[in-house]
Design an enzyme around this catalytic site. Structure first.
Site, short mmCIF file in Angstrom:
data_model
loop_
_atom_site.label_atom_id
_atom_site.label_comp_id
_atom_site.label_asym_id
_atom_site.label_seq_id
_atom_site.Cartn_x
_atom_site.Cartn_y
_atom_site.Cartn_z
N MET A 29 0.86 -1.19 0.00
CA MET A 29 0.00 0.00 0.00
C MET A 29 0.90 1.25 0.00
O MET A 29 0.48 2.33 0.43
CB MET A 29 -0.93 -0.01 1.21
N HIS A 36 9.38 -3.74 3.43
CA HIS A 36 8.97 -4.06 2.05
C HIS A 36 10.19 -4.48 1.22
O HIS A 36 10.08 -5.37 0.37
CB HIS A 36 8.33 -2.82 1.39
N ASP A 149 2.16 -9.34 9.69
CA ASP A 149 0.70 -9.44 9.51
C ASP A 149 0.35 -10.92 9.42
O ASP A 149 -0.01 -11.43 8.36
CB ASP A 149 0.29 -8.68 8.24
N ARG A 186 2.87 2.74 9.70
CA ARG A 186 2.10 3.48 10.71
C ARG A 186 2.99 4.08 11.80
O ARG A 186 2.53 4.93 12.56
CB ARG A 186 1.08 2.55 11.37
O1 PAF Z 1 -0.13 -5.83 3.75
C1 PAF Z 1 -0.52 -4.92 3.00
O2 PAF Z 1 0.21 -3.97 2.70
C2 PAF Z 1 -1.93 -4.96 2.42
O3 PAF Z 1 -2.82 -5.51 3.33
C3 PAF Z 1 -2.01 -5.69 1.07
C4 PAF Z 1 -1.62 -7.16 1.19
C5 PAF Z 1 -1.10 -4.99 0.07
C6 PAF Z 1 -3.44 -5.65 0.54
O4 PAF Z 1 -3.88 -4.34 0.35
#
Ligand code: PAF
Length: 280
Positions: A29, A36, A149, A186
């Site tokens: 996102m 990432h 997550d 966040r």
């Molecule tokens: O983990 C995230 O950044 C989001 O939940 C995802 C998997 C890109 C879905 O919008």
């Protein structure tokens, strides 16, 4: 790096890339950070090319303010993706992903509605739906998700298995700040003492891990986590779940198999989550 903003553009790019070898996918996102980049590195290690997506998915936000305040940093995101060697990035509009009259959803009916799903109703339905759409648009061989997550990862694995989606799912270890705070887009919304206090998420899990290794019960561990988080005035424990990693069912007593402890902690403006897989 190809920047694709429409579905036909990314489909063509993906077809060209797949002619040259296998493809790894990292969905995001935006507001990218080292967490990432770890997903991209893992994908690069396994595949000839990596495609990333940047899409702030409205259907996974319960609170419209949370969606509005979600950090958007496209320019620096693109620099980071380029430097990381990503072959193509897909940045769609909301109206492309959710065309007018859109009425189809994807939901893992049990997993989406337990644990963290109770705190954020509809959240995992939004995630499963958008990830399905992105998998259908970008025919990758594998996709990479962070273990932070943890429930999201479990939901996606279950969905891919149940719907026979032809894509492999990989979980990647959480990347942390020097003091153990899990990296998250966040974190920038923590104010004043909250950044310092936020160390208690990882600290409480480290204490919990030591207790499990000593043979303590999950009830004793839960009590300890409540105490450690409760010691910080700015932190309010919102979710605490201790589950078997295979069944995702709550565990009681002394665990015999690998468990996962998942916590969510509310600060003034932001809900932070963290998790730890522990083998007794
Ligand atoms: O983990 C995230 O950044 C989001 O939940 C995802 C998997 C890109 C879905 O919008």
């Amino acid at each position: 790096m190809q920047i694709c903003r429409t579905i036909p553009e990314i489909r063509q790019t993906v077809a060209d890339l797949r002619n040259a070898g296998t493809l790894g996918l990292v969905t995001t996102m935006g507001a990218l950070h080292a967490g990432h980049m770890a997903l991209i590195d893992a994908a690069k290690g396994d595949h000839a090319a990596v495609v990333a997506t940047i899409f702030v998915n409205p259907t996974q936000f319960g609170d419209p303010k949370d969606l509005e305040n979600y950090p958007r940093t496209e320019e620096s995101d693109l620099e980071m993706l380029k430097a990381a060697g990503v072959a193509a990035v897909f940045i769609p509009e909301v109206s492309d992903i959710y065309p007018e009259g859109d009425e189809t959803i994807v939901e893992t009916t049990r997993l989406a509605n337990v644990l963290h799903g109770l705190v954020r109703p509809g959240h995992f339905r939004g995630v499963a739906t958008v990830v399905t759409k992105l998998f259908n648009i970008i025919a990758a061989d594998a996709a990479y998700f962070g273990k932070k997550d943890y429930q999201q990862l479990a939901v996606i694995r279950r969905m891919v298995r149940d719907l026979h989606m032809p894509i492999a799912i990989h979980g990647v270890e959480t990347v942390r700040e020097h003091d153990g705070l899990a990296l998250s887009s966040r974190n920038v919304r923590l104010i004043g003492d909250e950044r310092y206090d936020a160390r208690v998420l990882n600290l409480s899990l480290t204490v919990a891990e030591a207790m499990i290794k000593e043979g303590k019960t999950v009830e004793e561990v839960a009590e300890s986590i409540r105490g450690v988080i409760g010691s910080k005035r700015s932190a309010k424990l919102q979710g605490l779940d201790i589950v078997d990693v295979k069944t995702f069912e709550p565990v009681t007593g002394v665990p015999k198999d690998t468990i996962c402890i998942m916590i969510s902690v509310q600060f003034m403006m932001v809900l932070l989550i963290d998790q730890r897989e522990i083998s007794p």
